[in-house]
Motif scaffolding. Structure first.
Motif, short mmCIF file in Angstrom:
data_model
loop_
_atom_site.label_atom_id
_atom_site.label_comp_id
_atom_site.label_asym_id
_atom_site.label_seq_id
_atom_site.Cartn_x
_atom_site.Cartn_y
_atom_site.Cartn_z
N MET A 1 0.85 -1.16 0.00
CA MET A 1 0.00 0.00 0.00
C MET A 1 0.90 1.23 0.00
SD MET A 1 -2.98 1.11 2.74
CE MET A 1 -2.57 -0.30 3.70
N LYS A 2 0.61 2.14 -0.87
CA LYS A 2 1.40 3.36 -0.97
C LYS A 2 0.93 4.35 0.08
CE LYS A 2 3.07 6.62 -4.34
NZ LYS A 2 2.97 7.09 -5.70
N LEU A 3 1.84 4.81 0.92
CA LEU A 3 1.50 5.76 1.97
C LEU A 3 1.83 7.17 1.52
CD1 LEU A 3 2.87 3.82 5.04
CD2 LEU A 3 0.52 3.98 4.27
N PRO A 4 1.05 8.15 1.99
CA PRO A 4 1.36 9.53 1.62
C PRO A 4 2.70 9.96 2.20
CG PRO A 4 -0.72 9.39 2.85
CD PRO A 4 -0.12 8.03 2.81
N THR A 5 3.36 10.86 1.49
CA THR A 5 4.60 11.42 2.02
C THR A 5 4.24 12.43 3.10
OG1 THR A 5 4.62 13.20 0.40
CG2 THR A 5 5.76 11.16 -0.21
N THR A 6 5.23 12.84 3.88
CA THR A 6 4.95 13.76 4.98
C THR A 6 4.95 15.21 4.53
OG1 THR A 6 7.29 13.76 5.55
CG2 THR A 6 5.87 12.22 6.73
N GLU A 7 5.47 15.50 3.35
CA GLU A 7 5.52 16.88 2.86
C GLU A 7 4.15 17.27 2.30
OE1 GLU A 7 7.76 19.20 -0.70
OE2 GLU A 7 8.91 17.73 0.41
N ALA A 8 3.56 18.31 2.86
CA ALA A 8 2.22 18.73 2.45
C ALA A 8 2.28 19.83 1.42
CB ALA A 8 1.42 19.20 3.66
N THR A 9 1.30 19.85 0.53
CA THR A 9 1.10 20.93 -0.41
C THR A 9 0.10 21.89 0.20
OG1 THR A 9 1.48 19.44 -2.28
CG2 THR A 9 0.29 21.47 -2.74
N PRO A 44 -5.24 12.31 1.74
CA PRO A 44 -5.89 11.33 0.87
C PRO A 44 -5.49 9.91 1.26
CG PRO A 44 -4.09 12.42 -0.29
CD PRO A 44 -4.22 13.08 1.05
N LEU A 45 -6.45 9.01 1.27
CA LEU A 45 -6.19 7.61 1.58
C LEU A 45 -6.08 6.84 0.28
CD1 LEU A 45 -8.71 7.12 4.51
CD2 LEU A 45 -6.28 7.66 4.62
N ARG A 46 -5.02 6.10 0.16
CA ARG A 46 -4.79 5.33 -1.06
C ARG A 46 -5.35 3.93 -0.88
NH1 ARG A 46 -4.00 8.29 -5.01
NH2 ARG A 46 -2.88 6.65 -6.06
N ARG A 47 -5.97 3.42 -1.92
CA ARG A 47 -6.46 2.05 -1.88
C ARG A 47 -5.30 1.11 -2.15
NH1 ARG A 47 -12.43 2.22 -4.49
NH2 ARG A 47 -13.03 4.10 -3.41
N PRO A 48 -5.25 -0.02 -1.44
CA PRO A 48 -4.15 -0.95 -1.68
C PRO A 48 -4.27 -1.58 -3.07
CG PRO A 48 -5.73 -1.88 -0.13
CD PRO A 48 -6.16 -0.47 -0.40
N SER A 49 -3.13 -1.84 -3.67
CA SER A 49 -3.10 -2.49 -4.98
C SER A 49 -3.37 -3.99 -4.80
CB SER A 49 -1.74 -2.29 -5.65
OG SER A 49 -0.74 -3.00 -4.91
N ALA A 50 -3.60 -4.69 -5.90
CA ALA A 50 -3.81 -6.14 -5.86
C ALA A 50 -2.58 -6.82 -5.27
CB ALA A 50 -4.11 -6.66 -7.26
N GLU A 51 -1.40 -6.29 -5.59
CA GLU A 51 -0.16 -6.84 -5.05
C GLU A 51 -0.09 -6.65 -3.53
OE1 GLU A 51 4.40 -5.48 -5.28
OE2 GLU A 51 3.52 -5.96 -7.23
N ASP A 52 -0.48 -5.47 -3.04
CA ASP A 52 -0.51 -5.21 -1.60
C ASP A 52 -1.46 -6.17 -0.89
OD1 ASP A 52 1.26 -3.05 -1.81
OD2 ASP A 52 -0.38 -1.60 -2.06
N ILE A 53 -2.64 -6.38 -1.48
CA ILE A 53 -3.64 -7.27 -0.88
C ILE A 53 -3.10 -8.69 -0.83
CG2 ILE A 53 -5.93 -8.28 -1.22
CD1 ILE A 53 -6.78 -5.50 -2.29
N GLN A 54 -2.45 -9.12 -1.90
CA GLN A 54 -1.88 -10.48 -1.92
C GLN A 54 -0.80 -10.64 -0.86
OE1 GLN A 54 -2.91 -13.23 -3.59
NE2 GLN A 54 -1.45 -14.23 -2.24
N ARG A 55 0.05 -9.63 -0.69
CA ARG A 55 1.09 -9.69 0.36
C ARG A 55 0.46 -9.78 1.74
NH1 ARG A 55 4.46 -5.87 -2.60
NH2 ARG A 55 3.36 -4.22 -1.53
N MET A 56 -0.59 -8.98 2.00
CA MET A 56 -1.24 -9.01 3.31
C MET A 56 -1.93 -10.36 3.54
SD MET A 56 -2.78 -5.19 3.82
CE MET A 56 -3.06 -4.63 2.15
N THR A 57 -2.55 -10.92 2.49
CA THR A 57 -3.21 -12.22 2.61
C THR A 57 -2.20 -13.31 2.92
OG1 THR A 57 -4.93 -11.50 1.08
CG2 THR A 57 -4.70 -13.86 1.40
N THR A 58 -1.06 -13.28 2.23
CA THR A 58 -0.01 -14.25 2.47
C THR A 58 0.55 -14.12 3.87
OG1 THR A 58 0.57 -14.27 0.12
CG2 THR A 58 2.24 -15.08 1.66
#
Length: 97
Positions: A1-9, A44-58
């Motif tokens: 899952m891609k997390l937001p960076t700490t630098e704000a716009t 903004p909250l990012r949705r996990p990718s299919a790869e992220d979900i597979q890693r969490m499931t494993t």
């Protein structure tokens, strides 16, 4: 899952309202200002990718193999956690199996 960076716009409230769809897809927090004063922070909250979900499931399956627990044991742990979180004593349980 891609997390937001700490630098704000930083954007003005009118710009934020006009481009909110773009900010929802952003990778970083947005500081919202009005007349130069910060009035809010949008993360903004990012949705996990299919790869992220597979890693969490494993990882969950690997954990269940390493620490096999019955449904009753899991429920007991959740109840204990809730009691401790509320500052309540843990219930006394028999240690006989």
């Amino acid at each position: 899952m891609k997390l937001p960076t700490t630098e704000a716009t930083s954007v003005g409230i009118r710009e934020f309202r006009a481009a909110i769809a773009e900010y929802i897809d952003a990778d970083r927090p947005i500081t919202v200002t009005r007349h130069g004063q910060t009035v809010g922070l949008f993360v903004p909250l990012r949705r996990p990718s299919a790869e992220d979900i597979q890693r969490m499931t494993t990882a969950a399956a690997d954990f269940r193999k390493a620490v096999p627990l019955s449904d009753d044991e899991v429920e007991q742990m959740v109840a204990d956690f809730d009691a401790l979180r509320r500052g309540q004593p843990l219930p006394q349980r028999s240690t006989d199996k």
